[in-house]
Motif scaffolding. Structure first.
Motif, PDB file in Angstrom:
ATOM      1  N   MET A 282       0.667  -1.083   0.077  1.00 21.94           N
ATOM      2  CA  MET A 282      -0.349   0.284  -0.282  1.00 21.94           C
ATOM      3  C   MET A 282       0.469   1.211  -0.219  1.00 21.94           C
ATOM      4  SD  MET A 282      -3.127   0.865   2.586  1.00 21.94           S
ATOM      5  CE  MET A 282      -2.704   1.160   4.054  1.00 21.94           C
ATOM      6  N   ALA A 283       1.732   1.485   0.974  1.00 21.83           N
ATOM      7  CA  ALA A 283       2.646   2.547   1.119  1.00 21.83           C
ATOM      8  C   ALA A 283       4.065   3.091  -0.354  1.00 21.83           C
ATOM      9  CB  ALA A 283       3.833   2.023   1.986  1.00 21.83           C
ATOM     10  N   THR A 284       3.902   1.257  -0.576  1.00 23.60           N
ATOM     11  CA  THR A 284       4.933   1.953  -2.188  1.00 23.60           C
ATOM     12  C   THR A 284       3.755   1.951  -3.100  1.00 23.60           C
ATOM     13  OG1 THR A 284       6.270  -0.774  -1.541  1.00 23.60           O
ATOM     14  CG2 THR A 284       6.527  -0.049  -3.306  1.00 23.60           C
ATOM     15  N   LEU A 285       2.627   1.870  -3.272  1.00 26.57           N
ATOM     16  CA  LEU A 285       1.746   2.130  -4.727  1.00 26.57           C
ATOM     17  C   LEU A 285       1.614   3.652  -4.006  1.00 26.57           C
ATOM     18  CD1 LEU A 285       0.025   1.484  -6.761  1.00 26.57           C
ATOM     19  CD2 LEU A 285      -1.710   0.618  -5.373  1.00 26.57           C
ATOM     20  N   LEU A 286       1.353   4.121  -3.051  1.00 25.52           N
ATOM     21  CA  LEU A 286       0.885   5.370  -2.687  1.00 25.52           C
ATOM     22  C   LEU A 286       2.251   6.177  -3.596  1.00 25.52           C
ATOM     23  CD1 LEU A 286      -1.140   7.547  -1.835  1.00 25.52           C
ATOM     24  CD2 LEU A 286       0.037   7.215   0.076  1.00 25.52           C
ATOM     25  N   ASN A 287       3.317   5.861  -3.019  1.00 23.92           N
ATOM     26  CA  ASN A 287       4.526   6.450  -3.046  1.00 23.92           C
ATOM     27  C   ASN A 287       5.252   6.636  -4.573  1.00 23.92           C
ATOM     28  OD1 ASN A 287       5.671   7.818  -0.376  1.00 23.92           O
ATOM     29  ND2 ASN A 287       6.259   5.620   0.231  1.00 23.92           N
ATOM     30  N   PHE A 288       4.610   5.297  -5.186  1.00 20.95           N
ATOM     31  CA  PHE A 288       4.900   5.476  -7.146  1.00 20.95           C
ATOM     32  C   PHE A 288       4.189   6.867  -7.375  1.00 20.95           C
ATOM     33  CE2 PHE A 288       6.782   1.130  -6.968  1.00 20.95           C
ATOM     34  CZ  PHE A 288       8.278   1.647  -7.365  1.00 20.95           C
ATOM     35  N   VAL A 289       2.696   6.562  -6.831  1.00 21.59           N
ATOM     36  CA  VAL A 289       2.556   7.332  -7.728  1.00 21.59           C
ATOM     37  C   VAL A 289       2.316   8.720  -7.299  1.00 21.59           C
ATOM     38  CG1 VAL A 289      -0.381   8.288  -6.993  1.00 21.59           C
ATOM     39  CG2 VAL A 289       0.132   6.002  -7.317  1.00 21.59           C
ATOM     40  N   LYS A 290       2.170   8.942  -5.878  1.00 23.63           N
ATOM     41  CA  LYS A 290       3.399  10.791  -5.579  1.00 23.63           C
ATOM     42  C   LYS A 290       4.823  11.297  -6.301  1.00 23.63           C
ATOM     43  CE  LYS A 290       2.922  11.155  -0.739  1.00 23.63           C
ATOM     44  NZ  LYS A 290       3.064  11.192   0.728  1.00 23.63           N
ATOM     45  N   MET A 291       5.694  10.082  -6.434  1.00 19.69           N
ATOM     46  CA  MET A 291       7.090   9.784  -7.107  1.00 19.69           C
ATOM     47  C   MET A 291       5.859  10.920  -8.631  1.00 19.69           C
ATOM     48  SD  MET A 291       9.925   8.095  -7.419  1.00 19.69           S
ATOM     49  CE  MET A 291      10.080   7.181  -9.281  1.00 19.69           C
TER      50      MET A 291
ATOM     51  N   VAL B 191       9.993  19.567  -7.921  1.00 16.13           N
ATOM     52  CA  VAL B 191      10.844  18.957  -6.210  1.00 16.13           C
ATOM     53  C   VAL B 191      12.079  18.038  -6.765  1.00 16.13           C
ATOM     54  CG1 VAL B 191       9.534  18.261  -4.379  1.00 16.13           C
ATOM     55  CG2 VAL B 191       8.364  19.426  -5.463  1.00 16.13           C
ATOM     56  N   ASN B 192      13.031  18.483  -5.060  1.00 16.47           N
ATOM     57  CA  ASN B 192      14.057  17.304  -5.106  1.00 16.47           C
ATOM     58  C   ASN B 192      13.668  16.700  -5.098  1.00 16.47           C
ATOM     59  OD1 ASN B 192      16.899  16.475  -4.204  1.00 16.47           O
ATOM     60  ND2 ASN B 192      16.405  17.440  -2.052  1.00 16.47           N
ATOM     61  N   LYS B 193      14.641  15.586  -6.233  1.00 23.03           N
ATOM     62  CA  LYS B 193      13.808  14.052  -6.188  1.00 23.03           C
ATOM     63  C   LYS B 193      14.284  13.309  -5.390  1.00 23.03           C
ATOM     64  CE  LYS B 193      11.611  14.357 -10.501  1.00 23.03           C
ATOM     65  NZ  LYS B 193      10.211  13.664 -10.202  1.00 23.03           N
TER      66      LYS B 193
ATOM     67  N   LYS C  75      12.766   9.959  -4.428  1.00 20.69           N
ATOM     68  CA  LYS C  75      12.700   8.749  -4.386  1.00 20.69           C
ATOM     69  C   LYS C  75      13.124   7.567  -2.904  1.00 20.69           C
ATOM     70  CE  LYS C  75      14.073   9.141  -8.953  1.00 20.69           C
ATOM     71  NZ  LYS C  75      15.679   9.825  -9.976  1.00 20.69           N
ATOM     72  N   GLU C  76      14.107   8.436  -1.831  1.00 20.37           N
ATOM     73  CA  GLU C  76      14.616   7.738  -0.829  1.00 20.37           C
ATOM     74  C   GLU C  76      13.009   6.447  -0.521  1.00 20.37           C
ATOM     75  OE1 GLU C  76      16.130  10.371   1.016  1.00 20.37           O
ATOM     76  OE2 GLU C  76      18.322  10.032  -0.364  1.00 20.37           O
ATOM     77  N   PRO C  77      12.413   7.300   0.022  1.00 21.98           N
ATOM     78  CA  PRO C  77      11.156   6.668   0.578  1.00 21.98           C
ATOM     79  C   PRO C  77      10.556   6.027   0.034  1.00 21.98           C
ATOM     80  CG  PRO C  77      10.588   9.216   0.969  1.00 21.98           C
ATOM     81  CD  PRO C  77      11.669   9.371  -0.003  1.00 21.98           C
ATOM     82  N   VAL C  78      10.331   6.349  -1.656  1.00 19.45           N
ATOM     83  CA  VAL C  78       9.600   5.514  -2.383  1.00 19.45           C
ATOM     84  C   VAL C  78      10.746   3.476  -2.798  1.00 19.45           C
ATOM     85  CG1 VAL C  78       9.579   4.122  -5.067  1.00 19.45           C
ATOM     86  CG2 VAL C  78       8.866   6.834  -3.974  1.00 19.45           C
TER      87      VAL C  78
END
Length: 165
Positions: free
Chosen positions: A1-10, A18-20, A24-27
């Motif tokens: 769930m967190a991975t998918l949400l972070n991919f969408v954010k990225m 924004v600073n990548k 990228k690090e939380p992803v």
């Protein structure tokens, strides 16, 4: 769930300037956690399918997987942004707490199986079930929110700063 949400954010258009590293690090950390839990689910499926479960080590692969994931995150993943450091800190704390609970419960099961202790429910079993789920929820929330909502990271930095003076 967190991975998918972070991919969408990225991949969102609003994060183009924004600073990548901040994104990228939380992803990367959430992808590592996803892979760890996926591997744990596959191992659990095959262990239960083939009935390899033993009274001596029913949860030892969870313990080993948590330790290996924590080592991977600690040694391999280098983070530079504050969000990355925060996520890494909470993930390491959560994984090590889970591993400690798995180890304690594993020793408990071994003592019961060997006859050194009678089988009876006591507070450790409740701490184990609540602690594992709370720790997992904390790790997911910190990967989604990327904020120090428990203020543990802030407290850790303050104590580390005061000790180094």
């Amino acid at each position: 769930m967190a991975t998918l949400l972070n991919f969408v954010k990225m991949s969102g258009w609003q994060f183009q300037n924004v600073n990548k590293a901040k994104i990228k690090e939380p992803v990367l950390l959430s992808a590592i956690m996803f892979l760890s839990y996926f591997v744990g689910s596959v191992i659990d499926y095959f262990v239960n399918l083939k009935e390899f479960i033993s009274y001596f080590h029913p949860n030892s692969y969870y313990f080993l997987l948590d330790i290996l994931t924590a080592l991977l995150i600690y040694k391999v993943v280098n983070v530079s942004s504050r969000q990355g450091q925060l996520c890494k800190f909470y993930l390491l704390c959560g994984l090590l707490f889970n591993a400690l609970l798995f180890l304690i419960i594993q020793i408990e099961i071994f003592l019961i199986h060997e006859g050194f202790k009678l089988y009876e429910r006591w507070w450790l079993w409740y701490v184990f079930s609540i602690g594992i789920n709370s720790s997992d929820a904390m790790m997911v929330l910190v990967l989604i929110l990327q904020k120090d909502f428990l203020k543990v990271y802030c407290l850790f930095n303050k104590t580390r700063g005061s000790l180094s003076k």
